[in-house]
Design a protein around this motif. Sequence first.
Motif, PDB file in Angstrom:
ATOM      1  N   PHE A   1       0.735   6.095  -7.838  1.00 32.18           N
ATOM      2  CA  PHE A   1       0.452   6.640  -6.506  1.00 32.18           C
ATOM      3  C   PHE A   1      -0.392   5.673  -5.692  1.00 32.18           C
ATOM      4  CE2 PHE A   1      -1.679   9.533  -3.498  1.00 32.18           C
ATOM      5  CZ  PHE A   1      -0.589  10.260  -3.032  1.00 32.18           C
ATOM      6  N   ASP A   2      -0.069   5.560  -4.411  1.00 31.77           N
ATOM      7  CA  ASP A   2      -0.814   4.714  -3.490  1.00 31.77           C
ATOM      8  C   ASP A   2      -1.805   5.586  -2.721  1.00 31.77           C
ATOM      9  OD1 ASP A   2      -1.787   3.094  -1.515  1.00 31.77           O
ATOM     10  OD2 ASP A   2       0.133   2.756  -0.507  1.00 31.77           O
ATOM     11  N   ASN A   3      -3.102   5.413  -3.020  1.00 31.05           N
ATOM     12  CA  ASN A   3      -4.119   6.221  -2.336  1.00 31.05           C
ATOM     13  C   ASN A   3      -4.948   5.387  -1.366  1.00 31.05           C
ATOM     14  OD1 ASN A   3      -5.677   4.736  -4.077  1.00 31.05           O
ATOM     15  ND2 ASN A   3      -7.020   6.419  -4.665  1.00 31.05           N
ATOM     16  N   GLN A   4      -4.396   4.247  -0.935  1.00 29.00           N
ATOM     17  CA  GLN A   4      -5.147   3.364  -0.044  1.00 29.00           C
ATOM     18  C   GLN A   4      -4.415   3.058   1.255  1.00 29.00           C
ATOM     19  OE1 GLN A   4      -6.152  -0.104  -2.342  1.00 29.00           O
ATOM     20  NE2 GLN A   4      -7.722   0.961  -3.515  1.00 29.00           N
ATOM     21  N   LEU A   5      -3.106   2.945   1.205  1.00 31.68           N
ATOM     22  CA  LEU A   5      -2.356   2.538   2.399  1.00 31.68           C
ATOM     23  C   LEU A   5      -1.410   3.638   2.880  1.00 31.68           C
ATOM     24  CD1 LEU A   5      -1.716   0.360   4.451  1.00 31.68           C
ATOM     25  CD2 LEU A   5      -0.014  -0.564   2.858  1.00 31.68           C
ATOM     26  N   TYR A   6      -0.446   4.010   2.024  1.00 35.86           N
ATOM     27  CA  TYR A   6       0.560   4.984   2.439  1.00 35.86           C
ATOM     28  C   TYR A   6       0.279   6.404   1.932  1.00 35.86           C
ATOM     29  CZ  TYR A   6       3.312   0.890   3.728  1.00 35.86           C
ATOM     30  OH  TYR A   6       3.749  -0.279   4.296  1.00 35.86           O
ATOM     31  N   TYR A   7      -0.591   6.520   0.932  1.00 33.42           N
ATOM     32  CA  TYR A   7      -0.858   7.834   0.322  1.00 33.42           C
ATOM     33  C   TYR A   7       0.452   8.485  -0.118  1.00 33.42           C
ATOM     34  CZ  TYR A   7      -5.110   6.811   2.860  1.00 33.42           C
ATOM     35  OH  TYR A   7      -6.224   6.187   3.343  1.00 33.42           O
ATOM     36  N   ALA A   8       1.223   7.705  -0.822  1.00 34.59           N
ATOM     37  CA  ALA A   8       2.561   8.147  -1.221  1.00 34.59           C
ATOM     38  C   ALA A   8       2.843   7.724  -2.653  1.00 34.59           C
ATOM     39  CB  ALA A   8       3.603   7.542  -0.281  1.00 34.59           C
ATOM     40  N   VAL A   9       3.944   8.226  -3.166  1.00 31.39           N
ATOM     41  CA  VAL A   9       4.343   7.945  -4.541  1.00 31.39           C
ATOM     42  C   VAL A   9       4.837   6.504  -4.646  1.00 31.39           C
ATOM     43  CG1 VAL A   9       5.902   8.583  -6.418  1.00 31.39           C
ATOM     44  CG2 VAL A   9       4.934  10.360  -4.930  1.00 31.39           C
ATOM     45  N   ARG A  10       4.322   5.787  -5.625  1.00 40.88           N
ATOM     46  CA  ARG A  10       4.773   4.420  -5.875  1.00 40.88           C
ATOM     47  C   ARG A  10       5.908   4.405  -6.901  1.00 40.88           C
ATOM     48  NH1 ARG A  10      -0.922   1.543  -5.958  1.00 40.88           N
ATOM     49  NH2 ARG A  10      -0.832   0.338  -4.025  1.00 40.88           N
ATOM     50  N   ASP A  11       5.669   5.085  -8.024  1.00 40.17           N
ATOM     51  CA  ASP A  11       6.635   5.084  -9.121  1.00 40.17           C
ATOM     52  C   ASP A  11       6.756   6.499  -9.666  1.00 40.17           C
ATOM     53  OD1 ASP A  11       7.922   4.904 -11.639  1.00 40.17           O
ATOM     54  OD2 ASP A  11       7.305   2.807 -11.842  1.00 40.17           O
TER      55      ASP A  11
ATOM     56  N   VAL B   1      -3.487  13.841   3.014  1.00 43.15           N
ATOM     57  CA  VAL B   1      -3.579  12.874   4.098  1.00 43.15           C
ATOM     58  C   VAL B   1      -2.182  12.428   4.507  1.00 43.15           C
ATOM     59  CG1 VAL B   1      -4.428  10.584   4.765  1.00 43.15           C
ATOM     60  CG2 VAL B   1      -5.839  12.091   3.347  1.00 43.15           C
ATOM     61  N   TYR B   2      -1.361  12.178   3.523  1.00 39.21           N
ATOM     62  CA  TYR B   2       0.009  11.752   3.793  1.00 39.21           C
ATOM     63  C   TYR B   2       0.768  12.847   4.544  1.00 39.21           C
ATOM     64  CZ  TYR B   2       4.832  10.244   3.002  1.00 39.21           C
ATOM     65  OH  TYR B   2       6.133   9.859   3.179  1.00 39.21           O
ATOM     66  N   ASP B   3       0.682  14.066   4.059  1.00 43.07           N
ATOM     67  CA  ASP B   3       1.434  15.163   4.665  1.00 43.07           C
ATOM     68  C   ASP B   3       0.978  15.439   6.088  1.00 43.07           C
ATOM     69  OD1 ASP B   3       2.948  15.434   2.428  1.00 43.07           O
ATOM     70  OD2 ASP B   3       1.799  17.087   1.579  1.00 43.07           O
ATOM     71  N   GLU B   4      -0.326  15.246   6.340  1.00 41.85           N
ATOM     72  CA  GLU B   4      -0.844  15.469   7.689  1.00 41.85           C
ATOM     73  C   GLU B   4      -0.362  14.392   8.664  1.00 41.85           C
ATOM     74  OE1 GLU B   4      -5.050  15.692   7.471  1.00 41.85           O
ATOM     75  OE2 GLU B   4      -5.070  17.565   6.318  1.00 41.85           O
ATOM     76  N   ASN B   5      -0.251  13.167   8.193  1.00 37.17           N
ATOM     77  CA  ASN B   5       0.130  12.060   9.062  1.00 37.17           C
ATOM     78  C   ASN B   5       1.637  11.903   9.216  1.00 37.17           C
ATOM     79  OD1 ASN B   5      -2.555  11.485   9.395  1.00 37.17           O
ATOM     80  ND2 ASN B   5      -2.613   9.898   7.821  1.00 37.17           N
ATOM     81  N   GLY B   6       2.391  12.589   8.385  1.00 35.85           N
ATOM     82  CA  GLY B   6       3.837  12.489   8.471  1.00 35.85           C
ATOM     83  C   GLY B   6       4.395  11.374   7.602  1.00 35.85           C
ATOM     84  N   LYS B   7       5.695  11.346   7.462  1.00 31.26           N
ATOM     85  CA  LYS B   7       6.356  10.375   6.598  1.00 31.26           C
ATOM     86  C   LYS B   7       6.280   8.973   7.182  1.00 31.26           C
ATOM     87  CE  LYS B   7      10.568   9.918   3.882  1.00 31.26           C
ATOM     88  NZ  LYS B   7      11.903  10.492   3.597  1.00 31.26           N
ATOM     89  N   LYS B   8       5.983   7.990   6.335  1.00 32.79           N
ATOM     90  CA  LYS B   8       5.840   6.618   6.791  1.00 32.79           C
ATOM     91  C   LYS B   8       6.680   5.670   5.943  1.00 32.79           C
ATOM     92  CE  LYS B   8       0.976   7.373   7.988  1.00 32.79           C
ATOM     93  NZ  LYS B   8      -0.407   6.940   7.710  1.00 32.79           N
ATOM     94  N   GLU B   9       7.323   4.756   6.599  1.00 27.90           N
ATOM     95  CA  GLU B   9       7.996   3.654   5.912  1.00 27.90           C
ATOM     96  C   GLU B   9       8.920   4.120   4.792  1.00 27.90           C
ATOM     97  OE1 GLU B   9       7.626   0.593   6.969  1.00 27.90           O
ATOM     98  OE2 GLU B   9       6.067   1.075   8.432  1.00 27.90           O
ATOM     99  N   ASP B  10       9.496   5.300   4.942  1.00 31.42           N
ATOM    100  CA  ASP B  10      10.413   5.845   3.932  1.00 31.42           C
ATOM    101  C   ASP B  10       9.780   5.966   2.554  1.00 31.42           C
ATOM    102  OD1 ASP B  10      12.545   6.088   5.739  1.00 31.42           O
ATOM    103  OD2 ASP B  10      13.041   3.959   5.495  1.00 31.42           O
ATOM    104  N   LYS B  11       8.477   6.224   2.525  1.00 29.09           N
ATOM    105  CA  LYS B  11       7.786   6.435   1.259  1.00 29.09           C
ATOM    106  C   LYS B  11       7.902   7.901   0.847  1.00 29.09           C
ATOM    107  CE  LYS B  11       6.158   2.209   1.152  1.00 29.09           C
ATOM    108  NZ  LYS B  11       6.564   1.215   0.124  1.00 29.09           N
ATOM    109  N   MET B  12       7.884   8.128  -0.460  1.00 26.72           N
ATOM    110  CA  MET B  12       8.013   9.489  -0.974  1.00 26.72           C
ATOM    111  C   MET B  12       6.652  10.173  -1.026  1.00 26.72           C
ATOM    112  SD  MET B  12       9.382  10.845  -4.707  1.00 26.72           S
ATOM    113  CE  MET B  12      11.039  10.216  -4.473  1.00 26.72           C
TER     114      MET B  12
END
Length: 240
Positions: free
Chosen positions: A29-39, A70-81
């Motif tokens: 998980f990326d908790n610094q830039l995208y706040y999204a699933v990495r793997d 944070v991710y869910d509040e900001n919306g989907k970014k860069e096609d990250k999960m």
Amino acid sequence: MDYTIYLSTIPENQLLRIEEAKELYRRAFDNQLYYAVRDPDELVKLIKHAWQWDKNAMPYYYDLLLWHDVYDENGKKEDKMSFTEFMKKYRDQLVDNTGKPLVEPVVFKNPDMDIYLWDKFADLKYPKFAFQKGWRFSPCESDNNEKYLPCSDEQLEESIKYFNYALEGGYHCYEDLTARMLFQQGYHYKDKEFKKISKLTEYRKSLIPERLKLAIDYAEIMAEHSSIIGILRVTEAYLY
């Protein structure tokens, strides 16, 4: 809320080590830039451990629950999960070794439970949490000149107790431990700039010979691993 602390259902030889849990979370998980699933596969593994009370995995799952908002509040970014999307797609893979679906422990429903759990885990001598609690009792106050202020023997003794728990569990916290045994400020330095070092002769008034010997023994271990502080303390011990 169920305040029971349960043993992990994962065999002991399969539990994550402290650094393994940290690296697994970093990969998952990326908790610094995208706040999204990495793997997704790594995240499945992390959650399996956390949901089965692997103590080293649980803090990172709590962290994930915080950051995915944070991710869910900001919306989907860069096609990250997002984590929400991940759970929809991979929920059926969260099973134990027999294939039985896992259930998220109720403690994760309350974000404030981590404070309670980490405190109790420390008292049960889990090393990661004992180390953190040792810092909680560590002196942290300084005056206007950025010099560390003396703290009470009670504070230092509590810190020493938890650092010892951590040491027993594998944390090599010799430097932190020796400072609290030796000096009333609990630090090897007198100031936050690390320019004025406390001399070995400026030891705590309550220091007993057994503690002094133990501190020097630890300093020798540090010195053997090229620690400058360790080398200095051993040198002072011979000098004085």
